[in-house]
Design a protein around this motif. Structure first.
Motif, PDB file in Angstrom:
ATOM      1  N   ALA A   1      -9.214   9.323 -11.517  1.00 43.24           N
ATOM      2  CA  ALA A   1      -7.797   9.002 -11.621  1.00 43.24           C
ATOM      3  C   ALA A   1      -7.133   8.961 -10.244  1.00 43.24           C
ATOM      4  O   ALA A   1      -5.924   8.903 -10.133  1.00 43.24           O
ATOM      5  N   LEU A   2      -7.959   9.048  -9.210  1.00 40.35           N
ATOM      6  CA  LEU A   2      -7.434   8.790  -7.874  1.00 40.35           C
ATOM      7  C   LEU A   2      -8.412   7.877  -7.168  1.00 40.35           C
ATOM      8  O   LEU A   2      -9.616   8.044  -7.290  1.00 40.35           O
ATOM      9  N   GLN A   3      -7.876   6.903  -6.509  1.00 45.02           N
ATOM     10  CA  GLN A   3      -8.724   6.065  -5.653  1.00 45.02           C
ATOM     11  C   GLN A   3      -8.446   6.474  -4.211  1.00 45.02           C
ATOM     12  O   GLN A   3      -9.132   7.321  -3.667  1.00 45.02           O
ATOM     13  N   CYS A   4      -7.398   5.934  -3.611  1.00 45.12           N
ATOM     14  CA  CYS A   4      -7.125   6.341  -2.225  1.00 45.12           C
ATOM     15  C   CYS A   4      -6.596   7.761  -2.143  1.00 45.12           C
ATOM     16  O   CYS A   4      -6.686   8.408  -1.112  1.00 45.12           O
ATOM     17  N   GLY A   5      -5.987   8.248  -3.213  1.00 43.39           N
ATOM     18  CA  GLY A   5      -5.511   9.627  -3.230  1.00 43.39           C
ATOM     19  C   GLY A   5      -4.148   9.846  -2.599  1.00 43.39           C
ATOM     20  O   GLY A   5      -3.686  10.983  -2.528  1.00 43.39           O
ATOM     21  N   TYR A   6      -3.508   8.784  -2.175  1.00 45.49           N
ATOM     22  CA  TYR A   6      -2.219   8.963  -1.492  1.00 45.49           C
ATOM     23  C   TYR A   6      -1.122   9.358  -2.484  1.00 45.49           C
ATOM     24  O   TYR A   6      -0.247  10.154  -2.165  1.00 45.49           O
ATOM     25  N   CYS A   7      -1.188   8.798  -3.690  1.00 43.12           N
ATOM     26  CA  CYS A   7      -0.171   9.133  -4.704  1.00 43.12           C
ATOM     27  C   CYS A   7      -0.478  10.437  -5.403  1.00 43.12           C
ATOM     28  O   CYS A   7       0.356  10.974  -6.116  1.00 43.12           O
ATOM     29  N   THR A   8      -1.721  10.921  -5.261  1.00 45.29           N
ATOM     30  CA  THR A   8      -2.245  11.972  -6.130  1.00 45.29           C
ATOM     31  C   THR A   8      -1.454  13.285  -6.100  1.00 45.29           C
ATOM     32  O   THR A   8      -1.145  13.826  -7.167  1.00 45.29           O
TER      33      THR A   8
ATOM     34  N   THR B   1       0.881  -1.179   0.000  1.00 46.68           N
ATOM     35  CA  THR B   1       0.000   0.000   0.000  1.00 46.68           C
ATOM     36  C   THR B   1       0.912   1.221   0.000  1.00 46.68           C
ATOM     37  O   THR B   1       1.919   1.236   0.715  1.00 46.68           O
ATOM     38  N   LEU B   2       0.563   2.224  -0.781  1.00 43.35           N
ATOM     39  CA  LEU B   2       1.482   3.375  -0.831  1.00 43.35           C
ATOM     40  C   LEU B   2       1.543   4.056   0.542  1.00 43.35           C
ATOM     41  O   LEU B   2       2.613   4.485   0.974  1.00 43.35           O
ATOM     42  N   GLU B   3       0.417   4.143   1.219  1.00 42.63           N
ATOM     43  CA  GLU B   3       0.458   4.610   2.610  1.00 42.63           C
ATOM     44  C   GLU B   3       0.771   3.396   3.482  1.00 42.63           C
ATOM     45  O   GLU B   3       0.012   2.430   3.487  1.00 42.63           O
TER      46      GLU B   3
ATOM     47  N   TYR C   1       4.659   5.797  -8.192  1.00 47.44           N
ATOM     48  CA  TYR C   1       3.954   4.540  -7.944  1.00 47.44           C
ATOM     49  C   TYR C   1       2.518   4.819  -7.530  1.00 47.44           C
ATOM     50  O   TYR C   1       2.259   5.679  -6.694  1.00 47.44           O
ATOM     51  N   CYS C   2       1.593   4.088  -8.156  1.00 51.18           N
ATOM     52  CA  CYS C   2       0.201   4.107  -7.700  1.00 51.18           C
ATOM     53  C   CYS C   2      -0.237   2.663  -7.546  1.00 51.18           C
ATOM     54  O   CYS C   2      -0.173   1.895  -8.507  1.00 51.18           O
ATOM     55  N   ARG C   3      -0.689   2.285  -6.367  1.00 51.45           N
ATOM     56  CA  ARG C   3      -1.104   0.901  -6.164  1.00 51.45           C
ATOM     57  C   ARG C   3      -2.561   0.692  -6.539  1.00 51.45           C
ATOM     58  O   ARG C   3      -2.989  -0.437  -6.736  1.00 51.45           O
ATOM     59  N   CYS C   4      -3.339   1.789  -6.613  1.00 50.70           N
ATOM     60  CA  CYS C   4      -4.785   1.600  -6.722  1.00 50.70           C
ATOM     61  C   CYS C   4      -5.308   1.563  -8.155  1.00 50.70           C
ATOM     62  O   CYS C   4      -6.168   0.756  -8.472  1.00 50.70           O
ATOM     63  N   THR C   5      -4.850   2.475  -8.988  1.00 46.41           N
ATOM     64  CA  THR C   5      -5.590   2.727 -10.227  1.00 46.41           C
ATOM     65  C   THR C   5      -5.170   1.859 -11.400  1.00 46.41           C
ATOM     66  O   THR C   5      -5.931   1.721 -12.359  1.00 46.41           O
ATOM     67  N   GLY C   6      -3.959   1.342 -11.375  1.00 46.36           N
ATOM     68  CA  GLY C   6      -3.456   0.660 -12.572  1.00 46.36           C
ATOM     69  C   GLY C   6      -2.998   1.643 -13.642  1.00 46.36           C
ATOM     70  O   GLY C   6      -2.685   1.243 -14.754  1.00 46.36           O
TER      71      GLY C   6
HETATM   72  S1  FES Z   1      -4.725   6.255  -5.782  1.00 45.86           S
HETATM   73 FE1  FES Z   1      -3.988   4.991  -4.201  1.00 45.86          FE
HETATM   74  S2  FES Z   1      -1.878   4.925  -4.616  1.00 45.86           S
HETATM   75 FE2  FES Z   1      -2.660   5.996  -6.301  1.00 45.86          FE
END
Ligand code: FES
Ligand code: FES
Lengths: 792, 161
Positions: free
Chosen positions: B99-106, A205-207, B136-141
């Motif tokens: 284009a953001l899921q969790c938003g951590y990479c955003t 997980t990025l976080e 790196y983005c883990r969520c969106t692909g």
């Molecule tokens: S939206 Fe979750 S890491 Fe990119």
């Protein structure tokens, strides 16, 4: 009015169901104004850092903290014995997984360490940097013990036993036998056999994992801010093991930076952090740094499967398999580490119609990091095995792989259907989905291109993977085995005098769009514009009790609860409106946030006016009217243990036989997850999931040496999918709603990850088969491919 | 331990002076000392790009840059670029396209995308993918992110800016 066919959900006036609505709550994330747990700073907050075992297996002879105690900023240093007085150990077993055994696990190691990375000493200081400085000064004298690393020899008599009290290293074993497997193999026209390896990988997980324990001694209350998928479950666990009354524990999950099953387990460092807060009566924060994540976040997969398939008259007739998996030193609490193997046994062969199945699964203990449920639990292994077998069987039988699948999938008209492994399907669409993807990808055209390019020395491959996915789990998943994990979830919906609607739910948001989906359903059920709806998640004190987010259950379970709660609130509103307007409630409707005449659509009063009357001028209401502008409904599936979904994935790639590099050229998915609530969110779940599955197929691997040390525990060395290498993914749908709920939605969160590794694996073998090469393991690194081609 | 040093930095257009340990990274300084938590930390090793910030006009890894190196410099983070509306078209496109899921990479993605579009107003999809290869983005692909950047680029061109 009488012979009008009933309106479907999608036909209701101002229905948002089935429509792409951009998630209303994400602008703040796009402006960097989210609140992730590490963004929190509380008064008097201290920071903890952990000294972790450098050995996979060792006796702790002594711990010397004298020098560390004098390091600037240090508040407290705690080791295992002392910690065990504040946090009792736990054991990761469930009664429905018969025979599963594990040993008590402590927040900080007591006496012995059993994996490299296990927390041994906690140092609390004014800042994280100071805590880390002091960790470096703690002296631990270890006596290394022989580590149990290789799962293949974990059960050998000469192998040391990890937990002497358990007698051996076998944590769990299960056997499935259905039909007459031996006869089916004896009569087969073709048989194929494989030994397959699925590498250990992890969530990244990025976080990273993060939490702040905040014990208020005056109130006797513990608040834990935590990046978690399941606040209510964690509340129970923190209470149980710190001895605080469960009703005095509150878990708050703010924004979560990705989870995928990583943030739903009991981690020793998390437990220690909360116990330290109780011990020190002040807030304590722990953030795993990336190096810690690799050796402490759960790992997943790591299966070795020997399997065999029989084909007769062009159709699959039997599968036999033996699955072995190593789970590290403990079964993880409270979900256990037997579930992945159990799922593999349930799911192998899942898309196909055959009656003869024999499977053995064994789960062994070893001195590596703990393993547990990560996105698509068991599925990538099950379909990796199944689909590799199907392609091998097609080769053995001289058939086209698409044709063997076409002949063998469970026919669309044969539901309900019980699979050889015993799992039950309500209604699936394998045939329709398969035909759809073959057309979508132009299968015949690709085969022609492939043959032509091969003449030119270009090696391209097509990989197909049919799959099913466990979604909407009933209590049969965990609750039945004694875990305090709710299969039920609820939604409370409230109308305020502003006309605004607030929904609170126990399912949580980690980016998949739970809040948007709940808002869409509630807005549709009540009859208000979505802009009027707010959604509250992630707080055990303000949301209905529930299970949270896992096993692709948010939309299907909380979505149904939202629909029912919305309808109940709508009925309540219409009852009050009827009394106020002297009309029959069923002659009224709610559209666009106003009560209207059902027949003419003409507006009678806005919901804001109704709310104001109810709350501020209740004296105007007719006698006997007692308005309830709030409604709660819960939902838990009961008829079927799971609402299975199905899908097919296909991959088109090129292998460079000189370098072993794989270039992904195209990827297609046809998915049937029942009623689609928000097409964009569904597709983005699938895309993200596929890319995670591609990671497993090509890059991701926790590599251990023979001493049990993870060799690539950094982001520089552990490869993950990055933008440049990933393909665009084309998605189409078939919709077979579940009849268990009115909404009809099933889950989709894990489908991509479930099928993608098999599709990539088969495509690689399809490409290199022409050169006589064949891989039998993932990740398929260039080195592995060159080996398969006999080049290194 | 190293003595603290005094630095003066202009962050999002605001000049501030602070005392920092020389070992403190710029992203930790922004998050902990300035209270700008929009820049994230994902690896502290320069790999993931979550900490991407703009330093004197160029994007840098906030985890590999020391706060003391920013002495006298001008720093922009996602919060400042949001308030100035400089990246509004990108943000709009990210939201529209999910284009953001969790938003951590955003925040890191947005700063990187903004840098790309300054260099190349009409990048191709492979160019976008290549430019994002350190984020790196883990969520969106990634596909939605590529789509969003593509659409923001054409939007911005349409707007003639
Ligand atoms: S939206 Fe979750 S890491 Fe990119
Ligand atoms: S935190 Fe700086 S690149 Fe990952």
């Amino acid at each position: 009015m009488t012979d009008k066919s009933p309106l479907t959900l999608e036909d209701l006036p101002n229905s948002y169901i089935g429509r792409t609505i951009p998630r209303p709550n994400i602008r703040r994330l796009a402006e960097g104004r989210g609140t992730f747990t590490d963004d929190l700073t509380l008064p008097r907050m201290a920071h903890v850092a952990f000294l972790r075992s450098p050995y996979a297996h060792a006796e702790i002879k002594s711990i010397d903290t004298a020098q560390a105690e004098t390091s600037p900023g240090v508040i407290r240093i705690v080791a295992g014995e002392e910690m065990s007085r504040y946090c009792t150990p736990w054991v990761g077993v469930l009664t429905h997984l018969k025979g599963l055994k594990s040993a008590p696990q402590f927040a900080l190691a007591v006496g012995r360490v059993r994996w490299q990375g296990e927390p041994v000493v906690a140092v609390v200081a004014q800042s994280r940097a100071q805590a880390e400085d002091a960790v470096a000064l703690v002296e631990v004298d270890y006596e290394p013990l022989p580590p149990v690393v290789d799962m293949e020899t974990a059960l050998a008599p000469e192998t040391p036993v990890l937990h002497p009290e358990l007698g051996d290293n076998l944590a769990f074993e299960r056997v499935v036998e259905a039909g007459d497997v031996d006869a089916a193999f004896a009569e087969a026209d073709a048989v194929a056999e494989e030994v397959l390896h699925f590498g250990r990988h992890t969530g990244v997980t990025l976080e990273p994992r993060v939490l702040v324990g905040d014990y208020n001694a005056g109130a006797g209350k513990l608040t834990v801010y935590m990046s978690t998928q399941s606040p209510h479950m964690m509340k129970n666990i923190f209470a149980t093991h710190t001895g605080i009354d469960e009703d005095d524990v509150r878990v708050i999950s703010k924004d979560v930076g990705g989870s995928f099953g990583i943030k739903i387990h009991t981690y020793p460092d998390d437990m220690a952090t909360v116990a330290l807060s109780v011990m020190l009566k002040r807030p304590v924060k722990f953030v795993a740094d990336r190096l810690e994540s690799f050796v402490s976040d759960i790992h997943a997969r790591d299966h070795r499967v020997k399997a065999k398939i029989a084909v007769k008259d062009g159709k699959i007739t039997a599968i036999e398999m033996d699955d072995l998996t190593g789970i590290g030193p403990y079964s993880v609490y409270p979900r256990t580490s037997a579930v992945e193997c159990n799922q593999v046994l349930n799911l192998v062969g899942g898309p196909y119609d055959f009656a003869n199945y024999r499977a053995v699964g064994r789960v062994v203990l070893q001195n590596k990091n703990i393993m547990c449920q990560y996105r698509a639990v068991g599925h990538p292994v099950a379909f990796g095995v199944t689909e590799a077998l199907v392609d091998s069987a097609a080769r053995a039988a001289g058939m086209d792989p698409a044709a063997l699948r076409r002949n063998s999938v469970i026919p669309d008209d044969s539901y309900p259907y019980t699979a050889a492994s015993g799992i039950k399907f309500e209604a699936l669409s394998h045939q329709e989905s398969l035909e759809k993807i073959l057309k979508l990808m132009d299968y015949e055209g690709l085969r022609a291109d492939q043959a032509k390019l091969r003449q030119e020395g270009v090696y391209r491959g097509i990989g197909l993977a049919a799959m099913i996915e466990v979604t909407n789990p009933s209590p049969m998943f965990y609750g039945v085995g004694g875990a305090h994990i709710s299969a039920r979830d609820g939604v409370t919906i409230r109308l305020d005098p502003t006309g605004g609607v607030t929904c609170a739910t126990g399912v949580t948001e980690q980016g998949q769009g739970t809040e948007a989906v709940i808002a869409q359903i509630a807005a549709s059920a009540i009859g208000v514009p979505i802009e009027k709806v707010r959604v509250v998640t992630g707080d055990t004190e303000t949301t209905p009790y529930g299970g949270g987010t896992w096993a692709s259950r948010g939309a299907g379970i909380a979505g149904e609860a939202a629909l029912q709660a919305g309808r109940a609130l709508r009925a309540n509103i219409l009852e009050v409106a009827g009394a106020m307007l002297q009309a029959e409630p069923d002659r009224l409707d709610i559209r666009n946030a106003a009560v209207v005449d059902a027949d003419t659509g003409s507006e009678r009063m806005t919901l804001a006016d109704l709310g104001k009357t109810v709350y501020f001028r209740g004296n105007e209401l007719p006698d006997g009217v007692s308005p309830e502008l709030v409604a709660t409904r819960h939902y838990s599936p009961r008829q079927f243990p799971f609402a299975f979904t199905n899908g097919v994935q296909a991959c088109w790639l090129e292998v460079d036989p000189d370098t072993g590099f794989v270039k992904l050229l195209d990827f297609w998915v046809v998915e049937d997850c029942g009623t689609v609530i928000n097409p964009q969110l569904v597709d983005e779940q699938i895309r993200g999931g596929v890319v995670q599955g591609i990671g497993a197929a090509l890059y991701e691997h926790c590599i251990y040496d023979e001493d049990g040390n993870m060799r690539n525990a950094t982001m520089a060395d552990y490869l993950v999918p990055m933008a440049a290498e990933m393909p665009d993914i084309t998605i189409e749908h078939v919709e077979t709603p579940t009849g268990e709920s009115v909404l009809g939605a099933k889950g989709v969160g894990e489908a991509g990850t479930a099928g993608a590794p098999a599709a990539v694996f088969n495509a690689i073998n399809d490409a290199i088969g022409a050169l006589g090469g064949k891989i039998t393991a993932i990740p398929a690194t260039p080195e592995l491919i060159l080996k398969a081609l006999g080049k290194v | 331990m190293d003595p603290v040093r005094e630095i003066t930095v202009t962050v999002n257009g605001e000049r501030l002076t602070a005392r920092v340990e020389p070992r403190k990274s710029l992203v930790d300084f922004l998050r902990e000392d300035v209270g700008l938590t929009g820049s994230h930390v994902g690896c502290e090793q320069g790999i993931c790009g979550a900490c991407t910030i703009r330093l004197d006009g160029t994007i840098v890894r906030g985890c590999l840059t020391l706060a003391v190196q920013a002495d006298g410099a001008e720093v922009w983070t996602v919060e400042g670029l949001s308030d100035s509306a400089e990246i509004a078209a990108l943000q709009e496109a990210f939201q529209e396209r999910n284009a953001l899921q969790c938003g951590y990479c955003t925040p890191g993605m947005l700063l990187t995308a903004a840098a790309l579009l300054r260099d190349n107003a009409a990048p191709t999809r492979p160019q976008i993918r290549e430019y994002l290869s350190g984020n790196y983005c883990r969520c969106t692909g990634y596909q939605a992110i590529v789509d969003a950047i593509e659409s923001a680029a054409s939007q911005m061109k349409g707007a003639g800016s």
